[in-house]
Scaffold this active site. Structure first.
Site, PDB file in Angstrom:
ATOM      1  N   ASP A   1       0.828  -1.204   0.000  1.00 56.46           N
ATOM      2  CA  ASP A   1       0.000   0.000   0.000  1.00 56.46           C
ATOM      3  C   ASP A   1       0.864   1.258   0.000  1.00 56.46           C
ATOM      4  O   ASP A   1       0.591   2.226  -0.724  1.00 56.46           O
ATOM      5  CB  ASP A   1      -0.904   0.017   1.236  1.00 56.46           C
ATOM      6  CG  ASP A   1      -2.258  -0.629   0.986  1.00 56.46           C
ATOM      7  OD1 ASP A   1      -2.696  -0.669  -0.172  1.00 56.46           O
ATOM      8  OD2 ASP A   1      -2.875  -1.093   1.950  1.00 56.46           O
ATOM      9  N   VAL A   2       1.890   1.257   0.833  1.00 55.83           N
ATOM     10  CA  VAL A   2       2.766   2.426   0.929  1.00 55.83           C
ATOM     11  C   VAL A   2       3.480   2.671  -0.403  1.00 55.83           C
ATOM     12  O   VAL A   2       3.538   3.809  -0.905  1.00 55.83           O
ATOM     13  CB  VAL A   2       3.796   2.239   2.061  1.00 55.83           C
ATOM     14  CG1 VAL A   2       4.833   3.370   2.041  1.00 55.83           C
ATOM     15  CG2 VAL A   2       3.093   2.200   3.415  1.00 55.83           C
TER      16      VAL A   2
END
Length: 372
Positions: free
Chosen positions: A169-170
């Site tokens: 996600d990051v």
């Protein structure tokens, strides 16, 4: 003056990838308007513990600073009208709904591009937009597993392990922020916006760099090796007298200096003379190193090896990592007093340092509907 002063972003995203991207852009000066559903808002508002003193989820707080907070029920005409008015004032739209949801609301790219041709439209999905991809739920843990990332993380191939944070996600958020920044530069030349599509699976495959590259370039399928490196040795974790110690030797010069500090006559051993030889004879090499490292503390070896330019250090807790950053002058934690509520929050600082247009911390994470 900040790098993105004057840029306005309509942020329909939630959870992590999209909010992280919009927060980074907000730190750089963009005005970010976080648009949430009424009543419960972003899922991460309830993700805890931990919560800070005023009851705010630290998860939500970690990716939502520097944002205005409004609510809109996109299932209603009034909510759609409110959202459309905001979009019309913005340069960028970010969304990470299930594929097709924005089209159902009447906010798909094609429709909005006709109304607002300068709008930059960023969609973040789990697996892309094909018919098969639409059926796959885009959660970080699933993508870590399905991309192959978990197969190279862990003690061995029998113990697949996720990374200790939602890393995909990051990384996807970083790719989204980079794409948006590039599209803003392009728009400055052409006057026309465009659609940016980022998906978690492609981001994970790209982020595995040498590991996924080994498959793409040589047909090699990497496997988990614990803390060892598939292509470099010694480049792993060893047990010192008191705690674990990282050794990250990246070239032959560093290996010669490592051998000198350890007082080991191995630098001219044919099994260890080159990196390729050391990788092939990793087990034999580690027998020498393990015996030596156990004789002294991790701090002792860190000091000795660092003095000779050999990369070495302990495995810290997050608290110790923050202390290290503080000790060397990086100021890792920022305190923000929210001008709307007066609440004080502490978050990890934006890691990008600009010489002329520094990032700013203007607002804490908004209460639900704080700017309705």
């Amino acid at each position: 003056m900040t790098a993105l002063t004057g840029i306005k972003i309509a942020d329909f995203s939630r959870v992590l990838a999209g909010p992280y991207a919009s927060m980074l852009l907000g730190d750089m000066g963009a005005e970010v308007i976080k648009i949430e559903r009424p009543v419960d808002g972003d899922d991460t508002r309830t993700w805890g513990p931990p919560f800070n003193e005023d009851g705010t989820s630290t998860y939500f707080q970690s990716v939502n600073r520097n944002k205005l907070g409004v609510t809109a029920d996109l299932s209603t005409a009034a909510g759609k009208a409110k959202a459309l008015e905001i979009i019309g004032q913005c340069d960028v739209l970010i969304e990470n709904f299930t594929v097709g949801t924005m089209e159902e609301f009447g906010f798909g790219y094609e429709e909005l591009h006709k109304k607002f041709p300068k709008l930059i439209y960023c969609s973040i999905s789990g697996f892309g937009t094909s018919e098969l991809a639409k059926k796959l739920p885009g959660y970080d843990l699933l993508v870590q597993g399905m991309s192959g990332l978990m197969s190279i993380t862990g003690v061995d191939s029998e113990s697949p392990t996720k990374v200790g944070v939602a890393l995909v996600d990051v990384i996807s958020g970083l790719h989204a922020a980079l794409g948006i920044s590039a599209a803003l530069v392009s728009r400055a030349e052409t006057g026309i916006g465009q659609k940016i599509a980022v998906n978690l699976l492609s981001s994970a495959l790209s982020a595995m760099v040498n590991q996924s590259g080994a498959f793409a370039g040589a047909g090699v399928t990497p496997k988990a090796m614990g803390n060892a490196h598939p292509s470099i040795a010694p480049y792993e974790v060893y047990k010192a007298k008191d705690q674990y110690l990282i050794i990250a030797v990246g070239n032959d010069r560093q290996f010669v200096d490592l051998a000198r500090v350890l007082n080991l006559d191995i630098a001219t051993d044919s099994r260890f003379e080159s990196n390729s030889a050391r990788v092939a004879n990793r087990t034999a090499l580690n027998e020498f190193l393990n015996q030596k490292f156990m004789n002294e503390t991790a701090a002792f070896w860190t000091e000795k090896l660092t003095a000779f330019g050999v990369p070495a250090g302990p495995i810290n807790s997050i608290a110790e990592g923050v202390k290290l950053a503080t000790d060397i002058g990086l100021d890792p934690i920022v305190s923000i007093t929210d001008s709307r509520s007066g609440k004080i929050s502490k978050t990890i600082a934006n890691p990008i340092i600009f010489s002329e247009t520094p990032v700013t911390y203007r607002l804490g994470a908004p209460d639900l509907g704080a700017d309705d």
